[in-house]
Design a protein around this motif. Structure first.
Motif, PDB file in Angstrom:
ATOM      1  N   ILE A 239       0.335  -1.451   0.214  1.00  0.00           N
ATOM      2  CA  ILE A 239      -0.037  -0.128   0.185  1.00  0.00           C
ATOM      3  C   ILE A 239       1.337   0.982   0.091  1.00  0.00           C
ATOM      4  O   ILE A 239       1.741   1.333   1.057  1.00  0.00           O
ATOM      5  CB  ILE A 239      -0.763   0.141   0.889  1.00  0.00           C
ATOM      6  N   LEU A 240       0.224   2.549  -0.327  1.00  0.00           N
ATOM      7  CA  LEU A 240       1.388   3.286  -0.766  1.00  0.00           C
ATOM      8  C   LEU A 240       0.587   4.465  -0.231  1.00  0.00           C
ATOM      9  O   LEU A 240      -0.291   4.834  -1.263  1.00  0.00           O
ATOM     10  CB  LEU A 240       1.773   3.372  -2.565  1.00  0.00           C
ATOM     11  N   LEU A 241       1.863   5.262  -0.154  1.00  0.00           N
ATOM     12  CA  LEU A 241       1.385   7.115   0.096  1.00  0.00           C
ATOM     13  C   LEU A 241       2.190   7.863  -1.107  1.00  0.00           C
ATOM     14  O   LEU A 241       3.365   7.824  -1.042  1.00  0.00           O
ATOM     15  CB  LEU A 241       1.361   7.143   1.253  1.00  0.00           C
ATOM     16  N   VAL A 242       1.141   8.165  -2.123  1.00  0.00           N
ATOM     17  CA  VAL A 242       1.706   8.740  -3.420  1.00  0.00           C
ATOM     18  C   VAL A 242       1.662  10.148  -3.370  1.00  0.00           C
ATOM     19  O   VAL A 242       1.113  10.483  -2.908  1.00  0.00           O
ATOM     20  CB  VAL A 242       0.472   8.085  -4.410  1.00  0.00           C
ATOM     21  N   ASP A 243       2.986  10.352  -3.612  1.00  0.00           N
ATOM     22  CA  ASP A 243       2.445  11.886  -4.561  1.00  0.00           C
ATOM     23  C   ASP A 243       2.631  12.583  -5.394  1.00  0.00           C
ATOM     24  O   ASP A 243       2.851  13.570  -6.230  1.00  0.00           O
ATOM     25  CB  ASP A 243       4.268  12.547  -2.904  1.00  0.00           C
ATOM     26  N   ARG A 244       3.113  11.122  -5.973  1.00  0.00           N
ATOM     27  CA  ARG A 244       3.138  11.953  -7.727  1.00  0.00           C
ATOM     28  C   ARG A 244       2.073  10.711  -8.848  1.00  0.00           C
ATOM     29  O   ARG A 244       1.753  10.330  -8.348  1.00  0.00           O
ATOM     30  CB  ARG A 244       4.606  11.378  -8.243  1.00  0.00           C
ATOM     31  N   GLN A 245       0.800  11.406  -9.413  1.00  0.00           N
ATOM     32  CA  GLN A 245       0.829  10.544 -11.222  1.00  0.00           C
ATOM     33  C   GLN A 245       1.178  11.157 -12.315  1.00  0.00           C
ATOM     34  O   GLN A 245       1.631  11.368 -12.397  1.00  0.00           O
ATOM     35  CB  GLN A 245      -0.788  10.890 -10.431  1.00  0.00           C
ATOM     36  N   ASP A 246       1.320  10.078 -13.497  1.00  0.00           N
ATOM     37  CA  ASP A 246       2.130   9.588 -14.160  1.00  0.00           C
ATOM     38  C   ASP A 246       3.047  10.259 -14.176  1.00  0.00           C
ATOM     39  O   ASP A 246       3.226  11.928 -15.271  1.00  0.00           O
ATOM     40  CB  ASP A 246       0.838  10.474 -14.985  1.00  0.00           C
ATOM     41  N   GLY A 247       3.758  10.994 -13.472  1.00  0.00           N
ATOM     42  CA  GLY A 247       5.249  11.625 -13.602  1.00  0.00           C
ATOM     43  C   GLY A 247       5.219  13.387 -12.818  1.00  0.00           C
ATOM     44  O   GLY A 247       6.058  14.188 -13.058  1.00  0.00           O
ATOM     45  N   GLN A 248       3.834  13.909 -12.631  1.00  0.00           N
ATOM     46  CA  GLN A 248       3.332  14.984 -12.130  1.00  0.00           C
ATOM     47  C   GLN A 248       3.428  14.716 -10.818  1.00  0.00           C
ATOM     48  O   GLN A 248       3.140  13.783 -10.589  1.00  0.00           O
ATOM     49  CB  GLN A 248       2.186  15.639 -13.100  1.00  0.00           C
ATOM     50  N   PRO A 249       3.538  15.893  -9.986  1.00  0.00           N
ATOM     51  CA  PRO A 249       2.835  16.744  -8.048  1.00  0.00           C
ATOM     52  C   PRO A 249       0.750  16.183  -8.737  1.00  0.00           C
ATOM     53  O   PRO A 249       0.822  16.263  -9.495  1.00  0.00           O
ATOM     54  CB  PRO A 249       2.617  17.630  -8.136  1.00  0.00           C
ATOM     55  N   LEU A 250       0.086  15.284  -8.325  1.00  0.00           N
ATOM     56  CA  LEU A 250      -1.011  15.048  -7.736  1.00  0.00           C
ATOM     57  C   LEU A 250      -1.993  16.185  -7.697  1.00  0.00           C
ATOM     58  O   LEU A 250      -1.105  17.872  -7.279  1.00  0.00           O
ATOM     59  CB  LEU A 250      -0.860  14.472  -6.234  1.00  0.00           C
ATOM     60  N   PRO A 251      -2.356  16.054  -8.138  1.00  0.00           N
ATOM     61  CA  PRO A 251      -3.500  17.455  -8.141  1.00  0.00           C
ATOM     62  C   PRO A 251      -3.990  17.429  -7.209  1.00  0.00           C
ATOM     63  O   PRO A 251      -4.783  17.276  -6.028  1.00  0.00           O
ATOM     64  CB  PRO A 251      -4.883  16.653  -9.255  1.00  0.00           C
ATOM     65  N   ASP A 252      -4.259  19.671  -6.660  1.00  0.00           N
ATOM     66  CA  ASP A 252      -4.817  19.764  -5.921  1.00  0.00           C
ATOM     67  C   ASP A 252      -6.230  18.981  -5.337  1.00  0.00           C
ATOM     68  O   ASP A 252      -6.146  18.107  -3.656  1.00  0.00           O
ATOM     69  CB  ASP A 252      -5.302  21.022  -5.526  1.00  0.00           C
ATOM     70  N   ALA A 253      -7.398  18.615  -5.894  1.00  0.00           N
ATOM     71  CA  ALA A 253      -8.135  17.804  -5.512  1.00  0.00           C
ATOM     72  C   ALA A 253      -7.675  16.365  -5.308  1.00  0.00           C
ATOM     73  O   ALA A 253      -9.117  15.246  -4.475  1.00  0.00           O
ATOM     74  CB  ALA A 253      -8.969  17.531  -6.785  1.00  0.00           C
ATOM     75  N   LEU A 254      -6.529  15.811  -5.063  1.00  0.00           N
ATOM     76  CA  LEU A 254      -5.904  14.419  -4.492  1.00  0.00           C
ATOM     77  C   LEU A 254      -5.017  14.879  -3.547  1.00  0.00           C
ATOM     78  O   LEU A 254      -5.178  13.637  -2.766  1.00  0.00           O
ATOM     79  CB  LEU A 254      -5.455  13.818  -6.059  1.00  0.00           C
ATOM     80  N   GLY A 255      -4.372  15.472  -3.251  1.00  0.00           N
ATOM     81  CA  GLY A 255      -2.770  15.846  -2.731  1.00  0.00           C
ATOM     82  C   GLY A 255      -3.617  16.461  -1.445  1.00  0.00           C
ATOM     83  O   GLY A 255      -4.221  17.242  -1.050  1.00  0.00           O
ATOM     84  N   PRO A 256      -2.247  17.003  -1.030  1.00  0.00           N
ATOM     85  CA  PRO A 256      -0.673  16.092  -1.245  1.00  0.00           C
ATOM     86  C   PRO A 256       0.131  14.917  -1.862  1.00  0.00           C
ATOM     87  O   PRO A 256       0.535  14.526  -2.588  1.00  0.00           O
ATOM     88  CB  PRO A 256       0.328  17.425  -0.340  1.00  0.00           C
ATOM     89  N   VAL A 257      -0.916  14.275  -0.708  1.00  0.00           N
ATOM     90  CA  VAL A 257      -0.672  12.970  -1.087  1.00  0.00           C
ATOM     91  C   VAL A 257      -2.289  11.842  -0.922  1.00  0.00           C
ATOM     92  O   VAL A 257      -3.106  12.503  -0.343  1.00  0.00           O
ATOM     93  CB  VAL A 257       0.063  12.246   0.186  1.00  0.00           C
ATOM     94  N   ARG A 258      -2.111  11.271  -1.337  1.00  0.00           N
ATOM     95  CA  ARG A 258      -2.722   9.918  -1.451  1.00  0.00           C
ATOM     96  C   ARG A 258      -2.871   8.170  -1.242  1.00  0.00           C
ATOM     97  O   ARG A 258      -1.452   7.635  -1.572  1.00  0.00           O
ATOM     98  CB  ARG A 258      -3.830  10.053  -2.861  1.00  0.00           C
ATOM     99  N   LEU A 259      -3.125   7.699  -0.612  1.00  0.00           N
ATOM    100  CA  LEU A 259      -3.701   5.494  -1.016  1.00  0.00           C
ATOM    101  C   LEU A 259      -3.071   5.369  -2.091  1.00  0.00           C
ATOM    102  O   LEU A 259      -4.652   5.822  -2.523  1.00  0.00           O
ATOM    103  CB  LEU A 259      -4.654   5.894   0.525  1.00  0.00           C
TER     104      LEU A 259
END
Length: 183
Positions: A134-154
């Motif tokens: 299970i990851l706590l991610v801060d990047r999606q497709d090489g980019q920082p997460l969009p504000d609506a998802l981040g700054p981090v998500r599971l």
């Protein structure tokens, strides 16, 4: 003692207003004593101790990539993040042979900025109990997460429903559930 002397230094009023109004990040992020440091991006509470991670600290930790299908967007993405078990271990949580007995009653509460809260059994993060990471991610497709998802998500690979793919994660809290029954 209450004084009738007018306040001369009004520079703290915006901060007081933020505290009184309960700004969005105050619920899960304790006030940092050193205001020169960036605010925490993630806090982990375990056995009376709180561990903070800011964005720079999270970005320097070893990351893993996983390609997973986002059911809300109906497309696959490459997510990059830190295994939650690594973050929990940095906060003092023990895995492996140490995770047994009463420790198996431990759960991880995940709190989010939008007040969405979910729970995992602690054993779900231990590779001796589970093969997934299970990851706590801060990047999606090489980019920082969009504000609506981040700054981090599971990102929770293997879940049939994405209900535990929590976005806007602010804190993790490890607690024990149940009581000793005297057995």
């Amino acid at each position: 003692m209450i004084s009738s002397t007018p306040m001369k230094d009004l520079s703290i009023l915006p901060l007081l207003g933020l505290i009184v109004l309960g700004g969005p990040s105050l619920r899960a992020q304790p006030f940092a004593a050193d205001l020169s440091q960036p605010p925490p991006r993630l806090t982990i509470a375990y056995e009376g101790k709180t561990t903070w991670f800011n964005a720079a600290e999270l970005s320097m930790l070893p990351h893993q990539d996983v390609t997973a299908f986002d059911f809300h967007e109906k497309q696959s993405h490459v997510y990059s993040g830190v295994p939650v078990r690594d973050l929990l271990a940095k906060a003092g949580v023990q895995f492996g042979e140490k995770l047994r007995g009463k420790k198996l009653r431990s759960v991880v509460l995940v709190h989010c900025r939008d007040h969405y809260d979910i729970v995992f059994a602690l054993a779900e993060f231990d590779e001796n109990f589970n093969d997934r990471t299970i990851l706590l991610v801060d990047r999606q497709d090489g980019q920082p997460l969009p504000d609506a998802l981040g700054p981090v998500r599971l990102v929770v690979p293997g879940d049939k429903r994405p209900a535990r793919w929590a976005r806007m994660v602010t804190s993790l809290e490890v607690v024990s559930v149940g009581e000793d029954s005297g057995r």
